[in-house]
Design an enzyme around this catalytic site. Structure first.
Site, PDB file in Angstrom:
ATOM      1  N   ASP A 294      22.735 -53.812  52.039  1.00 22.54           N
ATOM      2  CA  ASP A 294      23.537 -54.410  53.100  1.00 22.54           C
ATOM      3  C   ASP A 294      22.706 -55.534  53.722  1.00 22.54           C
ATOM      4  OD1 ASP A 294      25.541 -55.035  54.887  1.00 22.54           O
ATOM      5  OD2 ASP A 294      25.965 -52.966  55.442  1.00 22.54           O
TER       6      ASP A 294
HETATM    7  C1  NOJ Z   1      27.208 -56.049  57.088  1.00 22.45           C
HETATM    8  C2  NOJ Z   1      28.268 -55.032  56.842  1.00 22.45           C
HETATM    9  O1  NOJ Z   1      27.781 -53.731  57.073  1.00 22.45           O
HETATM   10  C3  NOJ Z   1      28.818 -55.093  55.418  1.00 22.45           C
HETATM   11  O2  NOJ Z   1      29.909 -54.199  55.322  1.00 22.45           O
HETATM   12  C4  NOJ Z   1      29.230 -56.493  55.101  1.00 22.45           C
HETATM   13  O3  NOJ Z   1      29.837 -56.546  53.826  1.00 22.45           O
HETATM   14  C5  NOJ Z   1      27.993 -57.373  55.178  1.00 22.45           C
HETATM   15  N1  NOJ Z   1      27.498 -57.343  56.545  1.00 22.45           N
HETATM   16  C6  NOJ Z   1      28.257 -58.810  54.742  1.00 22.45           C
HETATM   17  O4  NOJ Z   1      28.999 -59.475  55.692  1.00 22.45           O
END
Ligand code: NOJ
Length: 756
Positions: A294
């Protein structure tokens, strides 16, 4: 844990060939092409393929100030040097073509970029937030809206969406409840698989196929006390019983990527957990795609107190099984030196690169780096009339009628004066929901506009805010009360702003904000008939005037066509047919709350007996339970029959029930089948959803619904984490929610051993 390089390489190869099945096997020449490329790549180019950075060629909003490369010139340089393999969260074909030209024409090996983005419930046409759409209990609808999203996203220069979120969310304080399918693992698995089929379509190489990324692996929804990015302390049983199965369904549906969760599980951050990302994900679950971190989650291993420094964090993440680092840039910074020093085997890097390149090959990027990058298509495939019609239909199917004391539907022919009161009446800033940041603000249909378009005379409607979302407005209540008194009926549009749910929006109290509660109490006290139109990204605890109103509708964040869809429901053009995917508790303090809880040794028998498992102040039930949702017509179930009350070990029983529309309108009911395993070597929930079926019936019409149950449906995670079914007695309900239904019993009989 030691990593056997040969095993991993062979595993990756075999797996990658299998991963494309049944859609399209990776041809042998493509495998050879990837191998040949890897043989020519420097460690820096490999680390580049394993790096995903925010797209500053076409940024969608101000970039995160803390991290990443923020100007196009520097990012161009990185692309030309082969130091980035994936860009995310930018849309638009022109910028993507610019970047792709640099990757393909200017970089040494010409490896195309992968373009990713968070297309959670729509690009320009915004569909209901995933939690709302889950209320449809309708996999076919989820598949169709995901397809439409894919058609738009690929027209805007994207190859992959970071969706669906398949985290089971049992604590409504957690803001990301809005992004998933609610509190039930079975429903989440079924709807997530449908979304993946919709995103990816039938052929990954097609220009409009959008790779899915089910996330967040794993147990992100189980963060303690619903605190975003918090920690998870969980039994292995619950992890395997509740949080992993939806991922299994997602991978079986063909997902080729996943994302490691931000959270730690039992002391080990998911991003550095090799047992989770390698043993379970690849070994047990046979996942053959690649794993994203993530956003900066690898770097965050330092703040977790798990890695010594950023270099150590990169080492731990790659060794655990994170193939693609999102946004921190740690892999490009540290992998070359980590390999050189022997801290990370080159074989581990090769396995990760191979997984990524196989996915690029699977979507045909090597043959056609310009796929999904057509300016012509971009002009014609986005925000189309047919997508907007689908958004309207999806929105009507997502509205849950929680309560209706003979108020709805409103007959427009009666020409009643309607007072639309509340901060959301004419609001366009909170129609879409928290995850639709590519959509054009102001293009959605607000409630007032939807009602005016549906009324025979728009002058029958007055609109009065009465309150802001979080604060009172001067004279607001007096104006609202006057408007209510002058009307025949009131529609009260209250709830949460879209900024109150979504990422980083945990709340301790899940109630209507106080200023709006005061407004609701005052309006309901006028004695006029009131229908509440709730706006929200989670289940709410409703009180006072809100709970007392004659009608309550859960309208979530419905997207581009919200106002039209709400009008369709209010005026009876569409019949409400949705069911709650999350329980509405009486009080915030009941969270985490979910219908499939365990009994305890002292279950509540009545509301008088002391020393039972309950709160001193609140009933244990839900105000509106999982699976609940009313219709304008009247459905009844009867004639529950089991083909046999004895279920043999390797056989199946058929369960049938008759559903009848006893009302005067056509409508749809979601018939739900629940079971309870009465006695087991590990206690089982008081109810578990096993099947559902949506039935649409004309007035007076009946239909028999049929479900087949076999041993596999009765399995649970037993000792040593083995999935087992145990002989014995089971309860079964076929009903219209998780708290009622026709009841029967059956017995699972042990396997008969052959004599001798
Ligand atoms: C953080 C989020 O937890 C995730 O779900 C998302 O896809 C990413 N940021 C990218 O924006």
């Amino acid at each position: 844990m030691t990593i056997d390089r040969r095993d991993l390489l062979l595993g990756a190869l075999a797996g990658s060939l299998a991963l494309i099945r049944p859609r399209r096997a990776l041809a042998a020449d493509e495998v050879a092409r990837v191998d040949a490329l890897i043989a020519r790549m420097t460690i820096e180019e490999k680390a580049g393929q394993m790096t995903c950075l925010a797209d500053s060629f076409r940024p969608f909003n101000p970039p995160n100030p803390q991290v990443g490369i923020q100007d196009e010139k520097r990012l161009s340089d990185e692309v030309r040097r082969g130091r980035v393999g994936c860009l995310f969260n930018g849309i638009g074909v022109a910028g993507a073509r610019r970047a792709q030209e640099m990757a393909v024409k200017d970089s040494r090996l010409g490896i195309p970029l992968l373009f990713a983005g968070d297309i959670i419930h729509g690009l320009k046409t915004v569909f209901p937030v995933p939690l709302a759409e889950a209320a449809s209990f309708d996999p076919d609808l989820c598949q169709r809206t995901a397809r439409a999203m894919a058609v738009e996203a690929t027209a805007a220069g994207l190859h992959l969406t970071f969706a669906p979120m398949v985290d089971v969310a049992r604590d409504q304080r957690w803001g990301r409840v809005v992004e998933g399918a609610g509190e039930d693992a079975t429903l989440t698995g079924i709807l997530s698989a449908a979304r993946i089929r919709g995103f990816q379509g039938r052929d990954l190489r097609r220009d409009d196929s959008l790779l899915a990324c089910p996330k967040h692996f794993a147990a992100y929804g189980a963060v303690a006390a619903g605190l975003e990015y918090g920690n998870v302390d969980i039994s292995e049983e619950t992890l395997r019983e509740t949080h992993l199965p939806p991922f299994g369904k997602a991978f079986a549906a063909g997902a080729l990527t996943t994302m490691a969760a931000f959270n730690e599980i039992n002391g080990v951050p998911a991003t550095a957990d090799s047992e989770l990302l390698t043993d379970i994900l690849r070994g047990e679950m046979q996942f053959r795609g690649f794993v994203f971190s993530d956003y900066t989650a690898d770097e965050e291993l330092v703040a977790h107190g798990f890695a010594e420094d950023a270099r150590d964090a990169a080492r731990l993440a790659i060794l655990a099984g994170v193939d693609m680092s999102m946004q921190s840039g740690l892999y490009i910074r540290y992998l070359p030196e980590l390999v050189k020093s022997g801290a990370v085997p080159m074989g581990t890097v090769d396995v990760a690169v191979r997984r990524i390149l196989y996915v690029k090959a699977a979507i045909g990027l090597f043959d056609n780096p310009w796929r999904s990058l057509s300016e012509e298509v971009e002009k014609t495939r986005i925000f189309t009339a047919s997508h907007r019609a689908l958004a309207r239909d999806a929105a009507t199917r997502s509205v849950v009628l929680l309560k209706n004391d003979d108020l709805l539907p409103i007959d427009p022919a009666r020409r009643q004066k309607i007072a639309l009161i509340g901060p959301f009446g004419e609001d366009r800033d909170n129609l879409y929901g928290p995850w639709a940041f590519y959509a054009d603000p102001g293009k959605g249909v607000d409630i007032a506009a939807g009602l005016r378009a549906a009324l025979p005379d728009p002058a029958l409607l007055t609109v009065t805010p009465g309150s802001a979302i979080a604060a009172p407005i001067d004279g607001g209540i007096a104006a609202a009360v006057a408007a209510a008194q002058a009307a025949d009926l009131v529609l009260l549009a209250i709830g949460e702003s879209q900024a109150m749910s979504g990422e980083a929006q945990s709340r301790t109290v899940i109630e209507i904000p106080p200023a709006q509660q005061t407004l609701a109490d005052a309006v309901v006290a006028t004695g006029k008939p009131v229908a509440i139109l709730l706006r929200h990204g989670r289940a709410l605890a409703l009180h006072g005037g809100v709970a007392d109103a004659q009608a309550i509708l859960a309208t979530w964040f419905l997207g581009s066509e919200a106002g039209h869809a709400i009008a369709d429901i209010l005026f009876g053009k569409a019949d409400p047919s949705a069911k709650l995917p999350v329980s509405f508790p009486w009080e915030s303090g009941q969270e985490p709350f979910f219908y499939d809880r365990k009994s305890t040794g002292r279950p509540v028998v009545d509301d008088r007996t002391e020393y039972k498992a309950r709160y001193a102040t609140t009933d244990n039930s839900a105000r509106f339970p999982f699976g609940h949702g009313l219709s304008y017509t009247d459905f009844a179930l009867d004639q529950l029959k089991l083909s046999d009350t004895a279920l043999r070990w390797d056989a199946a029983i058929e369960v049938t029930a008759r559903v009848t529309n006893r009302g005067k309108r056509k409508g749809s009911e979601v018939v739900q089948l629940y079971i309870r395993d009465r006695v087991a070597s590990r206690t089982r929930p008081i109810r578990e959803l096993k099947r559902m079926e949506r039935v649409t019936l004309a007035p007076g019409e009946s239909r028999t619904v049929r479900f087949s149950l076999s041993r596999g449906d009765l399995e649970f995670v037993g000792a040593r984490n083995q999935r087992i079914a145990e002989p014995g007695a089971f309860d079964l309900w076929v009903g219209q929610s998780s708290v009622e239904g026709l009841h029967a019993q059956f017995t699972l009989y042990a396997q008969v051993k052959a004599a001798g």
